[in-house]
Scaffold this motif. Structure first.
Motif, short mmCIF file in Angstrom:
data_model
loop_
_atom_site.label_atom_id
_atom_site.label_comp_id
_atom_site.label_asym_id
_atom_site.label_seq_id
_atom_site.Cartn_x
_atom_site.Cartn_y
_atom_site.Cartn_z
N MET A 54 -0.73 3.71 -9.23
CA MET A 54 -0.52 2.87 -8.05
C MET A 54 0.71 3.29 -7.25
O MET A 54 0.92 2.79 -6.14
CB MET A 54 -0.41 1.40 -8.46
N GLU A 55 1.52 4.18 -7.79
CA GLU A 55 2.71 4.66 -7.10
C GLU A 55 2.50 6.02 -6.44
O GLU A 55 3.42 6.57 -5.83
CB GLU A 55 3.89 4.75 -8.10
N ARG A 56 1.32 6.57 -6.57
CA ARG A 56 1.06 7.89 -6.01
C ARG A 56 1.10 7.88 -4.49
O ARG A 56 0.69 6.91 -3.84
CB ARG A 56 -0.31 8.41 -6.49
N ALA A 57 1.59 8.99 -3.93
CA ALA A 57 1.69 9.09 -2.47
C ALA A 57 0.33 9.10 -1.79
O ALA A 57 0.19 8.67 -0.64
CB ALA A 57 2.48 10.35 -2.10
N ASP A 58 -0.69 9.59 -2.50
CA ASP A 58 -2.02 9.67 -1.90
C ASP A 58 -2.88 8.46 -2.23
O ASP A 58 -4.11 8.51 -2.11
CB ASP A 58 -2.73 10.95 -2.36
N LEU A 59 -2.25 7.36 -2.64
CA LEU A 59 -2.99 6.14 -2.92
C LEU A 59 -3.71 5.68 -1.66
O LEU A 59 -3.09 5.57 -0.59
CB LEU A 59 -2.03 5.04 -3.39
N PRO A 60 -5.02 5.41 -1.72
CA PRO A 60 -5.74 4.95 -0.53
C PRO A 60 -5.10 3.72 0.09
O PRO A 60 -4.58 2.85 -0.64
CB PRO A 60 -7.15 4.65 -1.07
N GLN A 61 -5.15 3.63 1.38
CA GLN A 61 -4.49 2.54 2.09
C GLN A 61 -4.98 1.17 1.61
O GLN A 61 -4.19 0.23 1.48
CB GLN A 61 -4.74 2.68 3.60
N ASP A 62 -6.27 1.06 1.33
CA ASP A 62 -6.83 -0.23 0.92
C ASP A 62 -6.38 -0.66 -0.47
O ASP A 62 -6.58 -1.82 -0.85
CB ASP A 62 -8.36 -0.16 0.95
N LEU A 63 -5.77 0.26 -1.22
CA LEU A 63 -5.27 -0.08 -2.55
C LEU A 63 -3.77 -0.33 -2.58
O LEU A 63 -3.24 -0.80 -3.59
CB LEU A 63 -5.61 1.04 -3.55
N ARG A 64 -3.10 -0.04 -1.51
CA ARG A 64 -1.64 -0.21 -1.47
C ARG A 64 -1.27 -1.69 -1.57
O ARG A 64 -1.83 -2.54 -0.90
CB ARG A 64 -1.06 0.39 -0.19
N GLY A 65 -0.32 -1.96 -2.46
CA GLY A 65 0.13 -3.34 -2.66
C GLY A 65 -0.88 -4.20 -3.39
O GLY A 65 -0.73 -5.43 -3.42
N LYS A 66 -1.88 -3.60 -4.01
CA LYS A 66 -2.95 -4.37 -4.65
C LYS A 66 -2.92 -4.26 -6.18
O LYS A 66 -3.93 -4.48 -6.83
CB LYS A 66 -4.32 -3.88 -4.13
#
Length: 242
Positions: A54-66
């Motif tokens: 969940m800390e990866r730079a390429d984390l999909p936008q819809d998963l950020r903060g989730k």
């Protein structure tokens, strides 16, 4: 290299005799401890391998903060089981009918109802975005099980507690009534948390709930098969909410 039982002087027949030597309640308790150890390892595996994703730079936008949506309160459950519950189970393994065993921690087990309430949201997010993203990590780990399967383990574990406690009560036989009363209270607490988790699902939108409900209905079928003769209302009703 570890020696086999035969090399140690234990034939298969002798091993069976040793197994039968232990009382049935103790065998049930040992099963509870062994499966608890495996459960704690599974929770640690999730936290150690999938949390950092969940800390990866390429984390999909819809998963950020989730993170809390996907994993719920899994970290708190791991802390409770690894730091307290497992140790207490191991401590009372030699006294399987003692009421001092750790199922009295009602507030801690309340975490499971909250986890169940969040589970449909987690499933929905994984289905739309998360499964594809986490699949690469699964392949790197060489694991046949995906993250969604691991995230079912807490709910499966509560059901396992209920079944093992039920077996302990049946195996108690001539145990002191006070000891059996503690076990019945523990079983009732677990069943309450399972039912409470089901009740909380009534506030979840139907579209998010359906994937999870299909699995929970299957679980309920297993539950009824094991406990259909219970006079205490053990059969729970898991329905697809409208």
């Amino acid at each position: 290299m570890q020696k086999s039982d035969t090399a140690k002087g234990l034939t298969p027949k002798c091993t069976l005799r040793l197994f039968l030597y232990f009382s049935k309640p103790q065998r049930i308790m040992e099963e509870m401890v062994m499966t608890e150890q495996e459960y704690v390892r599974s929770l640690r595996y999730i936290l150690g391998n999938y949390f950092p994703e969940m800390e990866r730079a390429d984390l999909p936008q819809d998963l950020r903060g989730k993170r809390s949506v996907i994993f719920g309160n899994l970290e708190k459950m791991y802390n409770f089981h690894s730091q307290y519950f497992l140790r207490e189970l191991e401590h009372c393994c030699s006294h399987p009918l003692l009421g001092s065993c750790p199922f009295s921690q009602k507030d801690q087990f309340g975490m499971y109802a909250l986890y169940s309430k969040n589970k449909p949201k987690s499933d929905s997010l994984l289905a739309s975005q998360g499964n594809a993203f986490f699949r690469l990590k699964q392949m790197q780990l060489g694991d046949k099980m995906d993250l969604a399967s691991y995230l079912l383990k807490p709910i499966q574990r509560m059901s396992k507690y209920a079944l093992l406690l039920r077996d302990l009560i049946k195996a108690g036989g001539e145990a002191q009534e006070q000891e059996l009363a503690y076990l019945r209270a523990a079983e009732q607490m677990v069943r309450f948390q399972l039912q409470h988790g089901n009740d909380l699902l009534g506030h979840v939108p139907r579209a998010a709930f359906l994937p999870f409900s299909r699995w929970i209905v299957t679980l309920c079928g297993l539950w009824r098969e094991r406990c259909s003769t219970s006079p205490s209302g053990l059969e729970l009703t898991f329905s697809e909410r409208t």
